[in-house]
Design an enzyme around this catalytic site. Structure first.
Site, PDB file in Angstrom:
ATOM      1  NE  ARG A  47      -3.490 -61.982  -0.503  1.00 18.19           N
ATOM      2  CZ  ARG A  47      -3.575 -61.891  -1.831  1.00 18.19           C
ATOM      3  NH1 ARG A  47      -3.171 -62.914  -2.584  1.00 18.19           N
ATOM      4  NH2 ARG A  47      -4.070 -60.827  -2.412  1.00 18.19           N
TER       5      ARG A  47
ATOM      6  CE  LYS B  43      -1.767 -57.801  -2.439  1.00 17.19           C
ATOM      7  NZ  LYS B  43      -0.925 -57.705  -3.615  1.00 17.19           N
TER       8      LYS B  43
ATOM      9  CD  GLU C  18       4.936 -63.660  -6.923  1.00 19.19           C
ATOM     10  OE1 GLU C  18       3.706 -63.811  -6.954  1.00 19.19           O
ATOM     11  OE2 GLU C  18       5.555 -63.328  -5.902  1.00 19.19           O
TER      12      GLU C  18
HETATM   13  N1  PXG Z   1       1.913 -61.877  -7.109  1.00 17.40           N
HETATM   14  C1  PXG Z   1       2.169 -60.676  -6.593  1.00 17.40           C
HETATM   15  C2  PXG Z   1       3.560 -60.340  -6.244  1.00 17.40           C
HETATM   16  C3  PXG Z   1       1.129 -59.767  -6.362  1.00 17.40           C
HETATM   17  O1  PXG Z   1       1.390 -58.587  -5.826  1.00 17.40           O
HETATM   18  C4  PXG Z   1      -0.411 -61.388  -7.284  1.00 17.40           C
HETATM   19  C5  PXG Z   1       0.659 -62.247  -7.456  1.00 17.40           C
HETATM   20  C6  PXG Z   1      -1.775 -61.856  -7.647  1.00 17.40           C
HETATM   21  O2  PXG Z   1      -2.526 -62.105  -6.458  1.00 17.40           O
HETATM   22  P1  PXG Z   1      -4.101 -61.958  -6.405  1.00 17.40           P
HETATM   23  O3  PXG Z   1      -4.463 -62.278  -5.014  1.00 17.40           O
HETATM   24  O4  PXG Z   1      -4.407 -60.518  -6.766  1.00 17.40           O
HETATM   25  O5  PXG Z   1      -4.649 -62.906  -7.387  1.00 17.40           O
HETATM   26  C7  PXG Z   1      -0.186 -60.114  -6.717  1.00 17.40           C
HETATM   27  C8  PXG Z   1      -1.281 -59.148  -6.443  1.00 17.40           C
HETATM   28  C9  PXG Z   1      -2.519 -53.721  -8.992  1.00 17.40           C
HETATM   29  C10 PXG Z   1      -1.837 -54.538  -7.973  1.00 17.40           C
HETATM   30  O6  PXG Z   1      -3.018 -52.647  -8.627  1.00 17.40           O
HETATM   31  C11 PXG Z   1      -1.859 -55.902  -8.068  1.00 17.40           C
HETATM   32  C12 PXG Z   1      -1.202 -56.687  -7.123  1.00 17.40           C
HETATM   33  C13 PXG Z   1      -0.514 -56.059  -6.150  1.00 17.40           C
HETATM   34  C14 PXG Z   1      -0.485 -54.703  -6.070  1.00 17.40           C
HETATM   35  C15 PXG Z   1      -1.153 -53.912  -6.973  1.00 17.40           C
HETATM   36  O7  PXG Z   1      -2.532 -54.130 -10.154  1.00 17.40           O
HETATM   37  N2  PXG Z   1      -1.224 -58.045  -7.312  1.00 17.40           N
END
Ligand code: PXG
Length: 285
Positions: free
Chosen positions: A52, A151, A184
């Protein structure tokens, strides 16, 4: 505790880990990142996170100056040298130092930074009682403007939504897309349960393709649960039997109230609890 930070190809104490004020990651949010978890010293779905990361980089014309294999090795090394068992890894790639203009061609040296640290988790109580969230007025970035699949280091869209959620007393906030559909949360994907089926917005609703989301879809299908990736409205959320969020930090977390409405029975539902348990088990394999 002072950490060893990976930067410019080597590990240095965090006090010595520095980047230029001319770095376009700082000046423009021009870069990409990943947030990963390690469980018992092993990074969960490392390859998927690296894929990713490279796809995000590719989408913004950023060439990461090392191979995916070398990147995986560096992440594992960051966990090892910092003696992290259950922890969090932040992987950041910036465009590098350039001039005070937008032109990325002036940036010659992308920076790869890896920080491995302890994780700050949601309080256990939230997993037992469930979370309350609100829909916020901040819309998820339209894919036509900037794909939420990337991201990127520019998380202002999510931060503004988070602020609105916090002001309403909620630690997560639900964002709708440019069509008014459920997209989301600020750092988590959303799932609904209705009449035994599992629903989640499709990637083309303008969401991040969450690694935890993928894992939960896989687990559900393996368990014989039908998963539907389809457009969802706020109404679908309000009348759902169960609702939960997924993310690297949150794992699987139940939601029991949305916009002051009680969801289902107002407590974590059976499918949510089962998927939560199965996901936990997967992280320990
Ligand atoms: N949506 C968004 C917009 C995200 O940033 C997720 C969904 C979940 O994706 P994953 O791959 O983690 O299952 C994310 C990711 C934190 C933190 O420190 C978490 C994310 C991004 C930045 C910081 O909690 N989540």
């Amino acid at each position: 505790m002072s950490r060893q930070i990976y930067i410019s190809g080597k590990f240095v104490p965090q006090e010595d880990a520095r980047i230029s004020v001319f770095d376009h990651g700082l000046l423009y949010g021009d870069g990409v990142f990943e947030g990963l978890r390690s469980y018992r010293g092993k990074v969960f779905r490392l390859r998927e996170h690296i894929v990713r990361l490279y796809e995000s980089a590719r989408a913004i014309w950023l060439e990461i100056p090392m191979s995916q294999e070398a990147m995986q090795g560096a992440v594992n090394e960051a966990v090892r040298v910092n003696k992290i068992d259950d922890g969090y890894v932040r992987l950041v790639v910036t465009r590098g130092a350039g001039t005070l203009g937008l032109d990325p061609n002036r940036c010659s040296n992308p920076q790869v930074i890896i920080i491995a640290d302890a994780i700050s988790l949601y309080p256990q109580e939230l997993y037992e009682k469930g979370l309350e969230i609100v829909t916020v007025s901040v819309q998820r970035t339209s894919p036509a403007a900037l794909s939420p699949r990337i991201k990127s280091l520019n998380y202002l869209n999510n931060i503004l939504a988070k602020i609105e959620g916090l002001q309403a007393g909620c630690i997560e906030a639900l964002m709708l897309n440019h069509k008014g559909e459920v997209a989301e949360c600020t750092g988590d994907n959303i799932f609904l349960v209705r009449r035994g089926l599992l629903y989640t917005p499709p990637l083309d609703a303008g969401i991040l393709g969450g690694i935890t989301r993928d894992a939960v879809i896989e687990i559900a299908k393996d368990t014989g649960i039908e998963v539907r990736e389809c457009a969802l409205t706020k109404h679908d959320v309000y009348v759902a039997d169960e609702c939960f969020l997924t993310g690297t930090a949150a794992e699987v977390v139940p939601v029991v109230k949305v916009d002051s409405r009680t969801i289902g029975a107002g407590k974590p539902g059976p499918m949510t609890c089962d998927l939560e348990k199965r996901f936990k088990k997967l992280t320990q394999e």
